[in-house]
Design an enzyme around this catalytic site. Structure first.
Site, PDB file in Angstrom:
ATOM      1  N   GLU A 188      14.170  28.370  73.339  1.00  0.00           N
ATOM      2  CA  GLU A 188      13.919  27.079  73.200  1.00  0.00           C
ATOM      3  C   GLU A 188      12.922  27.027  71.880  1.00  0.00           C
ATOM      4  OE1 GLU A 188      15.162  24.753  75.055  1.00  0.00           O
ATOM      5  OE2 GLU A 188      13.974  23.239  73.625  1.00  0.00           O
TER       6      GLU A 188
HETATM    7  C1  LIG Z   1      18.935  34.797  77.318  1.00  0.00           C
HETATM    8  C2  LIG Z   1      19.150  33.711  76.289  1.00  0.00           C
HETATM    9  C3  LIG Z   1      19.510  32.460  76.924  1.00  0.00           C
HETATM   10  C4  LIG Z   1      19.733  31.376  75.894  1.00  0.00           C
HETATM   11  N1  LIG Z   1      19.869  30.143  76.371  1.00  0.00           N
HETATM   12  C5  LIG Z   1      20.532  29.198  75.345  1.00  0.00           C
HETATM   13  C6  LIG Z   1      21.007  28.202  75.773  1.00  0.00           C
HETATM   14  O1  LIG Z   1      21.267  27.831  77.072  1.00  0.00           O
HETATM   15  N2  LIG Z   1      21.767  27.046  74.822  1.00  0.00           N
HETATM   16  C7  LIG Z   1      21.372  27.266  73.374  1.00  0.00           C
HETATM   17  O2  LIG Z   1      21.737  26.949  72.743  1.00  0.00           O
HETATM   18  N3  LIG Z   1      20.663  28.515  73.139  1.00  0.00           N
HETATM   19  C8  LIG Z   1      20.485  29.558  73.945  1.00  0.00           C
HETATM   20  N4  LIG Z   1      19.662  30.766  73.560  1.00  0.00           N
HETATM   21  C9  LIG Z   1      19.773  31.045  72.253  1.00  0.00           C
HETATM   22  C10 LIG Z   1      17.984  30.870  71.744  1.00  0.00           C
HETATM   23  O3  LIG Z   1      17.486  29.627  71.827  1.00  0.00           O
HETATM   24  C11 LIG Z   1      18.013  31.730  70.344  1.00  0.00           C
HETATM   25  O4  LIG Z   1      18.280  33.002  70.618  1.00  0.00           O
HETATM   26  C12 LIG Z   1      16.607  31.224  69.704  1.00  0.00           C
HETATM   27  O5  LIG Z   1      16.743  29.988  69.282  1.00  0.00           O
HETATM   28  C13 LIG Z   1      16.490  32.183  68.510  1.00  0.00           C
HETATM   29  O6  LIG Z   1      17.401  32.166  67.529  1.00  0.00           O
HETATM   30  P1  LIG Z   1      17.984  33.566  67.056  1.00  0.00           P
HETATM   31  O7  LIG Z   1      18.469  34.338  68.060  1.00  0.00           O
HETATM   32  O8  LIG Z   1      19.413  33.196  66.333  1.00  0.00           O
HETATM   33  O9  LIG Z   1      17.205  34.440  66.237  1.00  0.00           O
HETATM   34  P2  LIG Z   1      16.960  33.860  64.568  1.00  0.00           P
HETATM   35  O10 LIG Z   1      16.931  32.536  64.413  1.00  0.00           O
HETATM   36  O11 LIG Z   1      17.725  34.746  63.723  1.00  0.00           O
HETATM   37  O12 LIG Z   1      15.466  34.456  64.551  1.00  0.00           O
HETATM   38  C14 LIG Z   1      14.932  35.775  64.289  1.00  0.00           C
HETATM   39  C15 LIG Z   1      13.760  35.873  64.140  1.00  0.00           C
HETATM   40  O13 LIG Z   1      13.334  35.232  62.815  1.00  0.00           O
HETATM   41  C16 LIG Z   1      12.256  34.198  62.777  1.00  0.00           C
HETATM   42  N5  LIG Z   1      12.714  32.944  62.132  1.00  0.00           N
HETATM   43  C17 LIG Z   1      13.949  32.445  61.906  1.00  0.00           C
HETATM   44  N6  LIG Z   1      13.926  31.268  61.204  1.00  0.00           N
HETATM   45  C18 LIG Z   1      12.564  31.447  60.665  1.00  0.00           C
HETATM   46  C19 LIG Z   1      11.951  30.250  60.119  1.00  0.00           C
HETATM   47  N7  LIG Z   1      12.662  29.227  59.599  1.00  0.00           N
HETATM   48  N8  LIG Z   1      10.698  30.368  59.889  1.00  0.00           N
HETATM   49  C20 LIG Z   1       9.713  31.409  60.367  1.00  0.00           C
HETATM   50  N9  LIG Z   1      10.502  32.309  61.273  1.00  0.00           N
HETATM   51  C21 LIG Z   1      11.634  32.040  61.458  1.00  0.00           C
HETATM   52  C22 LIG Z   1      12.228  33.937  64.414  1.00  0.00           C
HETATM   53  O14 LIG Z   1      11.033  33.345  64.943  1.00  0.00           O
HETATM   54  C23 LIG Z   1      12.450  35.172  65.134  1.00  0.00           C
HETATM   55  O15 LIG Z   1      11.285  35.868  65.065  1.00  0.00           O
HETATM   56  C24 LIG Z   1      19.572  31.963  74.482  1.00  0.00           C
HETATM   57  C25 LIG Z   1      19.193  32.992  74.176  1.00  0.00           C
HETATM   58  C26 LIG Z   1      19.091  34.086  75.153  1.00  0.00           C
HETATM   59  C27 LIG Z   1      19.014  35.462  74.595  1.00  0.00           C
END
Ligand SMILES: Cc1cc2nc3c(=O)[nH]c(=O)nc-3n(C[C@H](O)[C@H](O)[C@H](O)COP(=O)(O)OP(=O)(O)OC[C@H]3O[C@@H](n4cnc5c(N)ncnc54)[C@H](O)[C@@H]3O)c2cc1C
Length: 587
Positions: free
Chosen positions: A438
């Site tokens: 989220e």
């Molecule tokens: C158990 C679980 C349940 C989930 N449920 C859902 C769901 O129901 N629906 C859904 O759509 N998604 C869901 N997600 C996805 C979740 O919302 C994402 O994992 C989350 O938004 C982060 O995206 P990412 O994993 O690609 O990390 P990334 O975006 O790759 O981020 C990696 C790191 O880089 C940082 N970062 C990335 N971009 C920036 C920026 N612009 N500025 C500063 N820092 C940055 C982040 O803060 C983080 O620390 C779920 C994930 C998990 C693990």
């Protein structure tokens, strides 16, 4: 593992920290009053304690499993869900037009804290469904509303939110799932989504997936995203189920925690395309999602509060029972219960104080959201801006507290905390994801400093800081609270000074982002410290039976934890430039 829903503390937060009376006085929530609030929360507590708490361990030990495309949830899950739906728990805030009860979000969030405290993995399903209900209610066509809302609100069906793809996490604008128009007004979707919570399960006979996708002629980035409703089973005009849609669960993730919650890889359109219906306007999907973002983020913050409460209760129980060494000043024979060791007392008080602090921020956020809907014109706009500013605090600070308090809970247990039997470790594992999904807590902090602080030329924040200053003045005149009053005042001025640093003309965005996280914690501590004390003072003035307990925790928060704001203010105002300079250290 032990959790008993803390009804009295939650009612205290809603009535002495926030003002439930003010919500009632708007007249926007029918004939709800304090007695109704208490009755609903008592019933919710009973349901949490009796039906949901036993699921917590069961879900952890026996995760949901995928066989031949079907997901079977953990033992006891389905039975509990049926009872949850029959109890009308999904209908608390829904519109009367579709079978809802039209109650304030504040009340629903209070109930949700209990369900999360009992089993965060179970509560995730209803939380995601609430998000789907809100998006359809705000942006769906009348036909979609009539067909889906009554069934989602009653709990007959559940909903999901499908944003994330392998190449599109925080950067939702990078998503590639494709939507094609059809002559009959429907769309066909093709693509894969990952990490979809409750994407497939056996709790309901249909699932309404809300899916973000891109039309072929859409502009690049976030301005070219549309939102679609894609049901697992197509729905006939009378609401009965038709053919299976072209959407399947291709895998389940093996996770650190929340094992009972199925986290699915969803594949849309392996054959002829998954049939979808547009929600809102083409290319305006992200805007449609944003209307429900405050509630969804608050709901995740509430997960942090629920876990923090459960972890503290579990640690307290253990600390009263476990005996080791002799505490300073011990009088009886033999070893002392570890709760009598001042360091253990400190850990337990820290856990309780951070729980209460995060609950305070969440109830203030829920109240602001409710008032933004209940009032009109400038008043509504003012409360909406306050809700927008408080939301990243409620999400990030509360989930950080959930994890930190769960970690303290493990520490209180000593070696037994590291062993799965006590359940302390499960809270730690379950809590970790709340800081990530989220919108990661880093993204929340950047949202706070880049979009929320500048709202109305800084007036939204200024009003919050003025309220904290007024609380500090009220506290300082109480003879036993003068130190606490000084600390609250000091924390508020630390927050004001740090906020002024962000507002300085020409501030480099890179510098601002480098210290957004410490600022979010600083502001959260300052506001929570003030409002927790305000609630405790109100309890004293009203001679509430548990006023002494509330004052003790409020004092501990102010006198033992708020000093952190001074160093956070230094980190914000003097520690930004080094982040870029020191990058060489990572080579
Ligand atoms: C158990 C679980 C349940 C989930 N449920 C859902 C769901 O129901 N629906 C859904 O759509 N998604 C869901 N997600 C996805 C979740 O919302 C994402 O994992 C989350 O938004 C982060 O995206 P990412 O994993 O690609 O990390 P990334 O975006 O790759 O981020 C990696 C790191 O880089 C940082 N970062 C990335 N971009 C920036 C920026 N612009 N500025 C500063 N820092 C940055 C982040 O803060 C983080 O620390 C779920 C994930 C998990 C693990």
């Amino acid at each position: 593992m032990a959790y008993t829903a803390p009804v009295d503390d939650i009612v205290h937060a809603l009535t002495r920290i926030a003002s439930f009376d003010r919500l009632v006085a708007t007249g926007a929530f029918g004939d709800v009053d304090l007695a109704t609030l208490r009755a609903i929360l008592d019933e919710s507590a009973r349901f949490s304690n009796e039906q949901l708490e036993p699921l917590c361990k069961a879900g952890d030990r026996t995760p949901a499993r995928l066989e031949a495309g079907k997901v079977t949830t953990s033992p006891g899950w389905k039975d509990a869900y049926v009872k949850w739906a029959r109890g009308g728990w999904g209908a608390l805030t829904g519109s009367h037009d579709f079978g809802g009860q039209g109650l304030p979000l504040s009340l629903a969030m209070a109930a949700q804290e209990m369900w999360n405290g009992a089993s965060v993995a179970f509560c995730l399903g209803p939380t995601l469904t609430a998000g789907a209900i809100e998006a359809i209610a705000a942006h769906g066509s009348e036909d979609l509303k009539a067909l889906y809302l009554p069934r989602l609100i009653s709990g007959e069906w559940m909903g999901t939110m499908n944003l994330t793809e392998p190449g599109a996490g925080s950067d939702v604008g990078a998503l590639r799932t494709r939507a094609e128009r059809r002559d009959d007004g429907t769309y066909r979707l093709f693509g894969s989504k990952i990490f979809i919570t409750y994407g497939e399960h056996d709790l309901t006979n249909n699932i309404a997936h809300l899916v973000l996708a891109r039309l072929p002629d859409a502009p690049a980035g976030t301005r070219g995203i549309s939102l679609f409703l894609v049901p697992k089973y197509l729905v006939n005009p009378d609401g009965s189920l038709g053919a299976r849609n072209d959407v399947v669960c291709a895998g389940l993730e093996h996770k650190l925690g929340i094992h009972g919650s199925p986290t699915c890889t969803m594949v849309y359109g392996e054959r002829e395309g998954a049939v979808g219906w547009l929600i809102g306007e083409e290319n305006r999907g992200l805007a449609a999602m944003f209307t429900m973002m405050n509630n969804a983020r608050l709901a995740v913050g509430i997960q942090g509060v629920g876990i923090a409460e459960a972890a503290t209760q579990t640690a307290l129980l253990y600390a009263r029972d476990r005996r080791q060494g002799r505490a300073p000043g011990a009088t009886g024979q033999g070893m002392s219960p570890i709760i009598e060791h001042p360091d253990v007392t400190r850990m337990l008080l820290t856990g309780r104080a951070l729980t209460v602090a995060s609950r305070a921020l969440c109830v203030l956020t829920a109240e602001a959201i409710d008032l933004s809907h209940a009032l009109k014109g400038d008043d509504a706009a003012r409360w909406a801006e306050r809700a927008a500013l408080l939301t990243p605090l409620a999400k990030a600070f509360s989930t950080d507290c959930g994890f930190d308090v769960a970690s303290l809970g493990v520490q209180v247990h000593g070696g037994m905390g590291y062993i799965e039997e006590t359940g302390a470790a499960q809270y730690l594992r379950d809590a970790r994801i709340t800081q990530i999904y989220e919108g990661t807590n880093g993204i929340q902090a950047i949202d706070l400093v880049s979009r929320k602080l500048p709202q109305s030329g800084g007036a939204t924040l200024a009003a919050l800081l003025d309220e904290a200053r007024a609380i500090a003045r009220d506290v300082a005149v109480e003879p036993d609270l003068s130190i606490a009053g000084r600390r609250i005042d000091g924390a508020t001025e630390d927050a004001a000074r740090a906020a002024a640093w962000f507002a300085a003309l020409g501030r480099d965005p890179g510098d601002a982002q480098a210290v957004a996280v410490p600022f979010l914690r600083l502001l959260s501590l300052a506001l929570a410290g003030a409002h927790v004390m305000k609630g405790a003072l109100a309890a004293r003035h009203h001679r509430d039976p548990d006023a002494g307990r509330h004052l003790a925790i409020a004092r501990f928060l102010a006198e033992h934890l708020l000093d952190e704001t001074a160093s956070l203010a230094v980190r914000v105002t003097e520690g930004a430039a080094i982040v870029a300079v020191a990058r060489d250290g990572l080579e």
